[in-house]
Design a protein around this motif. Structure first.
Motif, mmCIF file in Angstrom:
data_model
loop_
_atom_site.group_PDB
_atom_site.id
_atom_site.type_symbol
_atom_site.label_atom_id
_atom_site.label_comp_id
_atom_site.label_asym_id
_atom_site.label_seq_id
_atom_site.Cartn_x
_atom_site.Cartn_y
_atom_site.Cartn_z
ATOM 1 N N GLY A 55 0.821 -1.211 0.000
ATOM 2 C CA GLY A 55 0.000 0.000 0.000
ATOM 3 C C GLY A 55 0.848 1.252 0.000
ATOM 4 N N ILE A 56 1.905 1.249 0.807
ATOM 5 C CA ILE A 56 2.831 2.385 0.849
ATOM 6 C C ILE A 56 3.538 2.543 -0.493
ATOM 7 C CG2 ILE A 56 4.989 3.221 1.890
ATOM 8 C CD1 ILE A 56 3.964 1.929 4.549
ATOM 9 N N LEU A 57 3.975 1.430 -1.075
ATOM 10 C CA LEU A 57 4.660 1.471 -2.373
ATOM 11 C C LEU A 57 3.741 2.018 -3.461
ATOM 12 C CD1 LEU A 57 7.083 0.736 -4.214
ATOM 13 C CD2 LEU A 57 6.015 -1.514 -4.487
ATOM 14 N N PHE A 58 2.499 1.544 -3.507
ATOM 15 C CA PHE A 58 1.551 2.036 -4.512
ATOM 16 C C PHE A 58 1.342 3.531 -4.372
ATOM 17 C CE2 PHE A 58 -0.552 -2.394 -4.475
ATOM 18 C CZ PHE A 58 0.283 -2.840 -5.484
ATOM 19 N N ASN A 59 1.228 3.999 -3.151
ATOM 20 C CA ASN A 59 1.051 5.424 -2.903
ATOM 21 C C ASN A 59 2.295 6.214 -3.313
ATOM 22 O OD1 ASN A 59 -0.469 7.675 -1.854
ATOM 23 N ND2 ASN A 59 0.950 7.669 -0.124
ATOM 24 N N ALA A 60 3.467 5.684 -2.987
ATOM 25 C CA ALA A 60 4.724 6.381 -3.271
ATOM 26 C C ALA A 60 4.985 6.519 -4.769
ATOM 27 C CB ALA A 60 5.896 5.654 -2.610
ATOM 28 N N ILE A 61 4.611 5.513 -5.549
ATOM 29 C CA ILE A 61 4.889 5.587 -6.988
ATOM 30 C C ILE A 61 3.733 6.202 -7.765
ATOM 31 C CG2 ILE A 61 6.534 3.687 -6.946
ATOM 32 C CD1 ILE A 61 4.392 1.877 -8.138
ATOM 33 N N GLY A 62 2.687 6.595 -7.039
ATOM 34 C CA GLY A 62 1.591 7.314 -7.677
ATOM 35 C C GLY A 62 0.603 6.461 -8.446
ATOM 36 N N VAL A 63 0.492 5.194 -8.053
ATOM 37 C CA VAL A 63 -0.517 4.337 -8.677
ATOM 38 C C VAL A 63 -1.887 4.899 -8.294
ATOM 39 C CG1 VAL A 63 -1.522 2.015 -8.631
ATOM 40 C CG2 VAL A 63 0.952 2.297 -8.635
ATOM 41 N N GLY A 64 -2.806 4.881 -9.204
ATOM 42 C CA GLY A 64 -4.135 5.411 -8.932
ATOM 43 C C GLY A 64 -4.814 4.709 -7.764
ATOM 44 N N GLU A 65 -5.712 5.440 -7.131
ATOM 45 C CA GLU A 65 -6.408 4.925 -5.956
ATOM 46 C C GLU A 65 -7.187 3.639 -6.263
ATOM 47 O OE1 GLU A 65 -9.783 6.763 -3.157
ATOM 48 O OE2 GLU A 65 -8.162 8.156 -3.619
ATOM 49 N N ALA A 66 -7.863 3.603 -7.398
ATOM 50 C CA ALA A 66 -8.652 2.418 -7.759
ATOM 51 C C ALA A 66 -7.753 1.213 -8.032
ATOM 52 C CB ALA A 66 -9.525 2.704 -8.978
ATOM 53 N N ILE A 67 -6.636 1.433 -8.689
ATOM 54 C CA ILE A 67 -5.699 0.337 -8.973
ATOM 55 C C ILE A 67 -5.120 -0.195 -7.678
ATOM 56 C CG2 ILE A 67 -3.494 -0.252 -10.066
ATOM 57 C CD1 ILE A 67 -4.234 1.763 -12.274
ATOM 58 N N SER A 68 -4.698 0.712 -6.815
ATOM 59 C CA SER A 68 -4.152 0.319 -5.519
ATOM 60 C C SER A 68 -5.175 -0.473 -4.708
ATOM 61 C CB SER A 68 -3.712 1.567 -4.751
ATOM 62 O OG SER A 68 -3.225 1.229 -3.481
ATOM 63 N N ALA A 69 -6.398 0.034 -4.654
ATOM 64 C CA ALA A 69 -7.453 -0.653 -3.914
ATOM 65 C C ALA A 69 -7.712 -2.040 -4.489
ATOM 66 C CB ALA A 69 -8.735 0.176 -3.929
ATOM 67 N N GLY A 70 -7.738 -2.142 -5.816
ATOM 68 C CA GLY A 70 -7.957 -3.444 -6.451
ATOM 69 C C GLY A 70 -6.867 -4.442 -6.114
ATOM 70 N N PHE A 71 -5.620 -4.005 -6.209
ATOM 71 C CA PHE A 71 -4.505 -4.885 -5.854
ATOM 72 C C PHE A 71 -4.640 -5.375 -4.417
ATOM 73 C CE2 PHE A 71 -1.984 -3.694 -9.559
ATOM 74 C CZ PHE A 71 -1.184 -4.817 -9.741
ATOM 75 N N LEU A 72 -4.896 -4.456 -3.500
ATOM 76 C CA LEU A 72 -4.976 -4.831 -2.085
ATOM 77 C C LEU A 72 -6.163 -5.744 -1.806
ATOM 78 C CD1 LEU A 72 -3.883 -1.432 -0.518
ATOM 79 C CD2 LEU A 72 -2.505 -3.500 -0.814
ATOM 80 N N VAL A 73 -7.295 -5.486 -2.438
ATOM 81 C CA VAL A 73 -8.459 -6.372 -2.267
ATOM 82 C C VAL A 73 -8.136 -7.777 -2.783
ATOM 83 C CG1 VAL A 73 -10.808 -6.817 -3.121
ATOM 84 C CG2 VAL A 73 -10.214 -4.569 -2.210
ATOM 85 N N GLY A 74 -7.483 -7.842 -3.950
ATOM 86 C CA GLY A 74 -7.086 -9.140 -4.487
ATOM 87 C C GLY A 74 -6.106 -9.863 -3.578
ATOM 88 N N MET A 75 -5.166 -9.117 -3.015
ATOM 89 C CA MET A 75 -4.200 -9.727 -2.102
ATOM 90 C C MET A 75 -4.882 -10.244 -0.838
ATOM 91 S SD MET A 75 -1.077 -7.022 -2.666
ATOM 92 C CE MET A 75 -0.098 -7.625 -1.314
ATOM 93 N N VAL A 76 -5.819 -9.477 -0.310
ATOM 94 C CA VAL A 76 -6.553 -9.923 0.887
ATOM 95 C C VAL A 76 -7.336 -11.197 0.572
ATOM 96 C CG1 VAL A 76 -8.435 -9.330 2.464
ATOM 97 C CG2 VAL A 76 -6.633 -7.666 2.001
ATOM 98 N N SER A 77 -7.949 -11.263 -0.608
ATOM 99 C CA SER A 77 -8.683 -12.481 -0.962
ATOM 100 C C SER A 77 -7.733 -13.680 -1.000
ATOM 101 C CB SER A 77 -9.400 -12.314 -2.314
ATOM 102 O OG SER A 77 -8.512 -12.427 -3.403
#
Length: 160
Positions: free
Chosen positions: A79-101
């Protein structure tokens, strides 16, 4: 769980998440599917491990399977990495939701995961399934039904 179960789990979780957010379901679907495979980068035989064999080997040698990449620490760092490199909020959220699943599905296996890494405590559900067994097939089937349910609702705006 097998790669196909993680994929369908990431899709189901992403589409369900799309129901409660304003994010584009297509973005969530794509990033959630990749996120659902990402924790298995530590396993050379996994779908993502075969795609990035050198990185997979390095991570496996350093941490082993179902430890660091299957932990809350990894989720936070991603999550910190996605924020630091400027990945969009929706992309970041999708990645994290997929990882949690992915983590939830692996907690349903007999081997469990090291969710609290670096602590060596194994976390698993009281009722577990064997990877590739009948119970996993039932989980896959149930997730497939959820994909149809949430997918119909998420994409119905495109069919009006």
């Amino acid at each position: 769980m097998t790669g196909k179960t993680h994929i369908i789990g990431g899709i189901a979780a992403s589409l369900a998440f799309a129901q409660i957010t304003h994010y584009d379901p297509v973005i969530l679907l794509c990033s959630g599917t990749i996120g659902a495979l990402l924790p298995d980068i530590c396993h050379g035989g996994s779908k993502i491990g075969r795609s990035f064999p050198v990185l997979s080997k390095i991570i496996n040698v350093l941490f082993g399977h179902r430890t660091f990449t299957h932990s809350l620490l990894f989720l936070v760092l991603m999550g910190i990495l996605f924020n630091a490199i400027g990945v969009g909020e929706a992309i970041s959220a999708g990645f994290l939701v997929g990882m949690v699943s992915h983590l939830i599905l692996d907690m349903a296996t007999k081997n469990g995961i090291k969710l609290l890494f670096p602590l060596k405590v194994t976390i698993r559900f009281p009722i577990t399934a064997t990877t590739g067994g009948t119970a996993e097939y039932l989980v896959f089937s149930g997730l497939s039904v959820l994909v149809v349910y949430f997918g119909y609702d998420a994409f119905s705006i495109y069919f009006q």
